[in-house]
Design an enzyme around this catalytic site. Structure first.
Site, PDB file in Angstrom:
ATOM      1  N   GLY A  61      43.786  31.620  31.817  1.00  6.99           N
ATOM      2  CA  GLY A  61      43.557  32.239  33.681  1.00  6.99           C
ATOM      3  C   GLY A  61      44.298  33.808  33.099  1.00  6.99           C
ATOM      4  O   GLY A  61      44.637  34.669  33.831  1.00  6.99           O
ATOM      5  N   HIS A  62      44.956  34.479  31.936  1.00  8.32           N
ATOM      6  CA  HIS A  62      45.351  35.676  32.257  1.00  8.32           C
ATOM      7  C   HIS A  62      44.935  36.532  31.066  1.00  8.32           C
ATOM      8  O   HIS A  62      45.265  36.553  29.432  1.00  8.32           O
ATOM      9  CB  HIS A  62      46.708  35.756  31.467  1.00  8.32           C
ATOM     10  CG  HIS A  62      47.646  36.279  31.764  1.00  8.32           C
ATOM     11  ND1 HIS A  62      48.081  37.731  30.750  1.00  8.32           N
ATOM     12  CD2 HIS A  62      49.025  36.834  32.758  1.00  8.32           C
ATOM     13  CE1 HIS A  62      49.393  38.018  30.994  1.00  8.32           C
ATOM     14  NE2 HIS A  62      49.348  38.149  32.341  1.00  8.32           N
ATOM     15  N   PHE A  63      43.778  36.777  30.866  1.00  2.00           N
ATOM     16  CA  PHE A  63      42.378  37.082  31.984  1.00  2.00           C
ATOM     17  C   PHE A  63      41.850  36.912  31.747  1.00  2.00           C
ATOM     18  O   PHE A  63      41.000  37.468  30.422  1.00  2.00           O
ATOM     19  CB  PHE A  63      42.901  38.903  32.613  1.00  2.00           C
ATOM     20  CG  PHE A  63      44.145  39.029  33.371  1.00  2.00           C
ATOM     21  CD1 PHE A  63      44.941  38.778  34.118  1.00  2.00           C
ATOM     22  CD2 PHE A  63      45.663  40.065  32.020  1.00  2.00           C
ATOM     23  CE1 PHE A  63      46.547  39.151  34.799  1.00  2.00           C
ATOM     24  CE2 PHE A  63      46.391  40.530  32.659  1.00  2.00           C
ATOM     25  CZ  PHE A  63      46.552  39.892  34.200  1.00  2.00           C
ATOM     26  N   VAL A  87      45.160  38.820  27.765  1.00  2.55           N
ATOM     27  CA  VAL A  87      46.080  39.745  27.110  1.00  2.55           C
ATOM     28  C   VAL A  87      46.963  39.084  27.220  1.00  2.55           C
ATOM     29  O   VAL A  87      47.475  37.692  28.286  1.00  2.55           O
ATOM     30  CB  VAL A  87      46.582  40.737  28.186  1.00  2.55           C
ATOM     31  CG1 VAL A  87      47.504  41.574  28.350  1.00  2.55           C
ATOM     32  CG2 VAL A  87      44.996  42.055  28.778  1.00  2.55           C
TER      33      VAL A  87
END
Length: 149
Positions: A50-52, A57
């Protein structure tokens, strides 16, 4: 004296386990002075989902946690302490945190932590995370070890 630690020794000292264990190896440790450790950043880290999704990252908070774990290893080794179910190493403060470059899958985050002072069981550290010799994150960290009942 310079000490090195593999993952087996790290697992003996830190209570953290997957997915929150963020130190893979210690390459240098001078008791009461400094530590240099490694976090190999891989695409299968759970936070990358989820990041990203379009540009993975490493979250800044995870970089700071990795530095705090390296600081804990330095403290434990310096004091000759092994953690147990009654010992907790708390992160009690962060000052001057700065993020200078993104950390991405495939990077090797080198964790460099130096003791600034130790007083009344509270340690203050200067910490940097580097990728390819370039500072990715830096901060001053404060940590303490406490016995719990």
């Amino acid at each position: 004296m310079t000490v090195k630690m593999d993952i087996h020794k790290i697992l003996e000292l830190l209570p953290h386990r997957y997915p929150i264990l963020l130190v893979d190896r210690v390459v240098e440790l001078e008791e009461n002075t400094r530590i240099r450790a490694v976090k190999n950043v891989t695409i299968n880290e759970p936070y990358f989902t989820g990041h990203f999704p379009h540009r993975p990252v490493m979250p800044g908070v995870m970089m700071l946690e990795a530095l705090a774990q390296a600081a804990a290893l330095l403290s434990f080794a310096s004091q000759g302490v092994k953690t147990d179910d009654k010992t907790v190493y708390y992160f009690v403060g962060i000052d001057n945190a700065r993020f200078k470059r993104p950390v991405e899958p495939g990077d090797q985050l080198i964790l460099e932590v130096t003791v600034l002072r130790a007083k009344a069981g509270i340690y203050k550290f200067k910490a940097q995370g580097l990728v390819d010799g370039e500072i990715a994150v830096e901060a001053e960290l404060m940590c303490t070890m406490r016995r719990i009942d």
